[in-house]
Design a protein around this motif. Sequence first.
Motif, PDB file in Angstrom:
ATOM      1  N   PHE A   3       6.492 -44.381  20.726  1.00  0.00           N
ATOM      2  CA  PHE A   3       5.574 -43.739  19.777  1.00  0.00           C
ATOM      3  C   PHE A   3       6.394 -43.254  18.589  1.00  0.00           C
ATOM      4  CE2 PHE A   3       7.150 -40.284  22.363  1.00  0.00           C
ATOM      5  CZ  PHE A   3       7.250 -39.203  21.506  1.00  0.00           C
ATOM      6  N   ASP A  10       3.098 -36.730  17.850  1.00  0.00           N
ATOM      7  CA  ASP A  10       2.907 -38.182  17.903  1.00  0.00           C
ATOM      8  C   ASP A  10       2.140 -38.607  16.646  1.00  0.00           C
ATOM      9  OD1 ASP A  10       2.311 -40.801  18.363  1.00  0.00           O
ATOM     10  OD2 ASP A  10       1.387 -40.503  20.333  1.00  0.00           O
ATOM     11  N   THR A  28       2.038 -41.846  15.542  1.00  0.00           N
ATOM     12  CA  THR A  28       1.984 -43.310  15.575  1.00  0.00           C
ATOM     13  C   THR A  28       0.795 -43.837  14.788  1.00  0.00           C
ATOM     14  OG1 THR A  28       2.943 -43.226  17.795  1.00  0.00           O
ATOM     15  CG2 THR A  28       1.975 -45.324  17.079  1.00  0.00           C
TER      16      THR A  28
END
Length: 369
Positions: free
Chosen positions: A95, A120, A122
């Motif tokens: 990620f 995160d 991503t």
Amino acid sequence: MDPHTKQLQLLKLVDEIEGYAILVLDKRGNIETWNNGAEKIKGYKAEEVIGRHIRIFYTDLDLMISLPERLLEEAAQKGTAYNESWRVRKDKTMFWGSVTITALHDDDGNITGFAKVTRDLTERMLTETTIRQHAEDLEIKNKEIEQFVYIASHDLQEPLFTVTSFIEFFRTEYGHLLDENANTYLNFIVQAADRMKNLIKNLLDYSQLGSKKKLAKIDCKQLLDTLTVDLDSQIKKSGAKIHYGNLPVIRGYPTELSQLFQNLISNAIKFRDKKESPEIEISALKEHDGWHFKVKDNGIGIDPRFQEKIFLIFQRLHGRHEYEGNGIGLAHCKKIVELHGGKIFVESNQSKGSSFVFTIPFKPNLITV
């Protein structure tokens, strides 16, 4: 509330946060605490990582350059360190992590450990990458189209120049031998060649719109004062009357905006009822998203069925025997408005005049079209 109770509540709050992996590390970078957000983002349970070094979250490439140690050292020296790169979950999937490491100190200023916060990102990174790739692809395609149009237009001009030159030679040397029908045919050829010449010029102009991106403040009233002088012969010949009062000062492309107003005014004069003189009214209204301009005329109007078609390049609603042109003027207008991040549309009924409305944002997007 005593300090111990406050501390427990704070720890419980940190533990319950799911959108962030919040860790406390010792001085060497070993994990001491692990919240629910860390478990959700990285996939490990607390008992699987407590006491282990943060190196387990880094890719082999980052480990080769000792990135975790370098970040800890930077935080120790500067107080904080920030990094965005790929991180590794327990299941070995990756990620895009946004990491902030902050040094923790005791009352004497000595480093006792570090606080590490990871998000995160991503989805955001992939979206930005997709948008960036799309923009790059679009820019490449636009350059290819521009180059194609330039080359095609240049290659067309050479044989056209030969045709028009020999037409003149032919007329000069053999014009006296031609009868009325032959002269009529020759005139058709000359007119067709002139139309082709204008078409090539307009196509080149269209491909180069916005190529010189230079923002400037534009006094729209002053711009129209200049335009009406430039269009003086056209205005006098048609008996047109152009009305405009106080208009705003905006930011945009000066040359392109001048061409935008010129095309709309010229169209209003061209597509008129032959029984009355053109009346053109230009106004601007300040809205929440920018300036809304309106160019209103008393011309022949536009059938509602064709009000979107008219902005497509080379689209004509009338034969050349009725109105001259090659169907590119309003395509120019659309491209110019969209270069500024605005929109253009027409409000019209057949035989009742038209109002062309376009928007220019306060802060133009200045996109490449």
